[in-house]
Write an enzyme that holds these catalytic residues in place. Structure first.
Site, short mmCIF file in Angstrom:
data_model
loop_
_atom_site.label_atom_id
_atom_site.label_comp_id
_atom_site.label_asym_id
_atom_site.label_seq_id
_atom_site.Cartn_x
_atom_site.Cartn_y
_atom_site.Cartn_z
N SER A 298 0.83 -1.20 0.00
CA SER A 298 0.00 0.00 0.00
C SER A 298 0.87 1.25 0.00
O SER A 298 1.97 1.26 0.57
CB SER A 298 -0.86 -0.01 1.27
OG SER A 298 -1.46 1.25 1.48
N LYS B 215 2.07 -3.57 6.60
CA LYS B 215 2.50 -3.58 5.19
C LYS B 215 4.02 -3.36 5.11
O LYS B 215 4.72 -4.04 4.35
CB LYS B 215 1.76 -2.50 4.40
CG LYS B 215 0.26 -2.73 4.29
CD LYS B 215 -0.08 -3.99 3.50
CE LYS B 215 -1.58 -4.19 3.35
NZ LYS B 215 -1.91 -5.50 2.75
N TYR C 23 -1.96 -0.81 10.91
CA TYR C 23 -2.24 -1.41 9.59
C TYR C 23 -1.08 -1.13 8.64
O TYR C 23 -0.56 -2.03 7.98
CB TYR C 23 -3.56 -0.85 9.02
CG TYR C 23 -3.62 -0.95 7.53
CD1 TYR C 23 -3.83 -2.17 6.89
CD2 TYR C 23 -3.42 0.18 6.72
CE1 TYR C 23 -3.85 -2.26 5.51
CE2 TYR C 23 -3.45 0.10 5.35
CZ TYR C 23 -3.66 -1.12 4.75
OH TYR C 23 -3.65 -1.20 3.38
N1 UFG Z 1 -12.87 11.27 3.29
C1 UFG Z 1 -13.90 12.12 3.60
N2 UFG Z 1 -15.04 11.58 4.11
C2 UFG Z 1 -15.21 10.24 4.31
C3 UFG Z 1 -14.14 9.37 3.98
C4 UFG Z 1 -12.97 9.91 3.46
O1 UFG Z 1 -13.78 13.35 3.45
O2 UFG Z 1 -16.28 9.82 4.79
C5 UFG Z 1 -11.63 11.83 2.72
C6 UFG Z 1 -10.41 11.53 3.58
O3 UFG Z 1 -10.24 12.53 4.55
C7 UFG Z 1 -9.29 11.53 2.52
C8 UFG Z 1 -9.99 11.03 1.24
O4 UFG Z 1 -11.38 11.22 1.48
O5 UFG Z 1 -8.90 12.85 2.29
C9 UFG Z 1 -9.73 9.56 0.97
O6 UFG Z 1 -10.01 8.82 2.15
P1 UFG Z 1 -10.10 7.22 2.14
O7 UFG Z 1 -10.45 6.79 3.51
O8 UFG Z 1 -11.00 6.77 1.03
O9 UFG Z 1 -8.64 6.77 1.74
P2 UFG Z 1 -7.25 7.07 2.48
O10 UFG Z 1 -6.42 7.80 1.48
O11 UFG Z 1 -7.41 7.67 3.80
O12 UFG Z 1 -6.71 5.60 2.76
C10 UFG Z 1 -6.49 4.70 1.73
C11 UFG Z 1 -6.77 3.29 2.23
C12 UFG Z 1 -5.77 2.87 3.25
C13 UFG Z 1 -4.39 3.08 2.75
C14 UFG Z 1 -4.19 4.47 2.28
C15 UFG Z 1 -2.85 4.60 1.62
O13 UFG Z 1 -8.06 3.22 2.79
O14 UFG Z 1 -5.95 1.49 3.49
O15 UFG Z 1 -5.18 4.82 1.31
O16 UFG Z 1 -2.54 5.90 1.34
F1 UFG Z 1 -3.50 2.82 3.74
#
Ligand code: UFG
Length: 334
Positions: free
Chosen positions: A119, A147, A143
């Site tokens: 990841s 990785k 988590y």
């Molecule tokens: N976000 C919102 N509202 C929500 C969910 C997410 O505004 O309800 C925003 C988050 O703040 C972030 C973006 O949308 O800015 C993406 O969030 P995600 O949770 O979809 O993804 P992340 O980038 O936080 O995390 C993902 C995977 C992880 C991994 C990571 C690696 O879920 O498993 O990318 O960078 F580790």
């Protein structure tokens, strides 16, 4: 799995079904156009894992083939960041334990080709994007550490026996669904991730999306992520596996991303276009642990694997919406 079958591989599935529903299997068979062999096994169960490999070896021997499996694509693992902070031991135990059990069984049976789902989380929060594969790795939650650690375990295994061929694939933000609308993401409980949450708002299961912060140092103040269509991601696995057959080095590490950052508000707009009406949202406080900007430098995968992500954010949203609107409650329980 479908991409591997389309590429001519014969595939068997191992799943604990802890985070998957059984009803996905008949749909996979329907899309594959054939029956699939499915092993319901938790890989942390060493005896059961050995049983899968022993059974495959016996079938191979009866058919005059040398190996039960030629290669393994290792996707197994728990992946919710917040849950990993609350339950670190469960994450280390499950993600590392399943890898140890799997790699030991592979070694016992002479199978040394492995593609692992890593990841972008291994880049932590220390560097400006785009992320290149040679940056030092450093996670920010249990988590992510699993990785980082599994990558190291696999490098060490390959250093001890350089006949291994290991591909470490660092996924950015996989979204989308199969274009048929028959299979897609179906998280248990309240979705942690942006696109499944947006999809559940759009289908009426949740009232509005909470956008976590609009005061980041980005063009519209919301975080930038490198969203990649799951079909492009799948093609990356086929490309990595194909590469490993002739690889001269034991370990390859590749980013799987598009190289472009998209903001949360741009994703809301793209999803609204796919749905055909605005998806409601509200700006709330930042979510602890989020970094402002994450996107890949995907040039190594292009140069070495001949792989590039080709699908747009609009393709990703259209395919997600086709799946979610046809399956408002996800896969059936039965
Ligand atoms: N976000 C919102 N509202 C929500 C969910 C997410 O505004 O309800 C925003 C988050 O703040 C972030 C973006 O949308 O800015 C993406 O969030 P995600 O949770 O979809 O993804 P992340 O980038 O936080 O995390 C993902 C995977 C992880 C991994 C990571 C690696 O879920 O498993 O990318 O960078 F580790």
């Amino acid at each position: 799995m479908l991409a591997l079958i389309e590429a001519g591989y014969d595939v068997e599935i191992v799943d604990s079904f802890v985070n998957a529903k059984h009803s996905v299997i008949p749909r996979l068979c329907e899309l594959a156009g054939r029956d699939l062999r499915v092993h319901e096994v938790d890989l942390t169960d060493r005896a059961a894992t050995e049983g899968i490999f022993a059974d495959a070896a016996a079938r191979a021997a009866a058919a005059g083939r040398r190996l039960g499996f030629d290669a393994v694509v290792h996707f197994a693992g728990l992946k919710a960041v917040g849950e990993s902070v609350a339950k670190p031991l469960a994450y280390y135990d499950n993600n590392l334990g399943s890898t140890f059990s799997l790699v030991e069984a592979m070694a016992r049976h002479g199978i040394r080709h492995l593609v692992f789902s890593s990841s972008a989380t291994v880049y932590g929060d220390s560097y400006p994007a785009p992320f290149t594969e040679d940056l030092p790795t450093r996670a920010t939650n249990p988590y992510g550490w699993t990785k980082v650690m599994i990558e190291q375990v696999l490098r060490d295994v390959a250093a001890a026996d350089p006949t291994w061929r290991v591909g470490l694939l660092r996924y950015f933000n996989p979204i989308g669904a199969h274009p048929s609308g028959r299979i897609g993401e179906d998280p248990q409980g309240i979705p942690n991730n942006l696109i499944p949450y947006l999809a559940q708002v759009a289908v009426g299961r949740r009232a509005e999306l909470s956008v976590y912060g609009d005061d980041y140092p980005t063009p519209d103040g919301t975080c930038l992520r490198d969203y990649i269509h799951v079909l492009d991601l799948a093609a990356g696995h086929v490309a990595a596996l194909d590469y490993l057959w002739d690889a001269t080095e034991p370990v390859g590490t590749w980013n799987l991303g598009t190289g472009h950052g998209t903001s949360v508000l741009d994703m809301v707009a793209a999803f609204s276009r796919a749905v055909g009406s605005p998806v409601p949202y509200r700006i709330v406080d930042r979510r602890p642990g989020d970094i402002a900007v994450s996107y890949a430098d995907p040039s190594r995968a292009r140069a070495e694997l001949g792989w590039v992500a080709s699908r747009s954010v609009d393709d990703m949203c259209a395919d997600t919406w086709r799946w979610q609107s046809a399956n408002p409650q996800g896969f059936p329980d039965a």
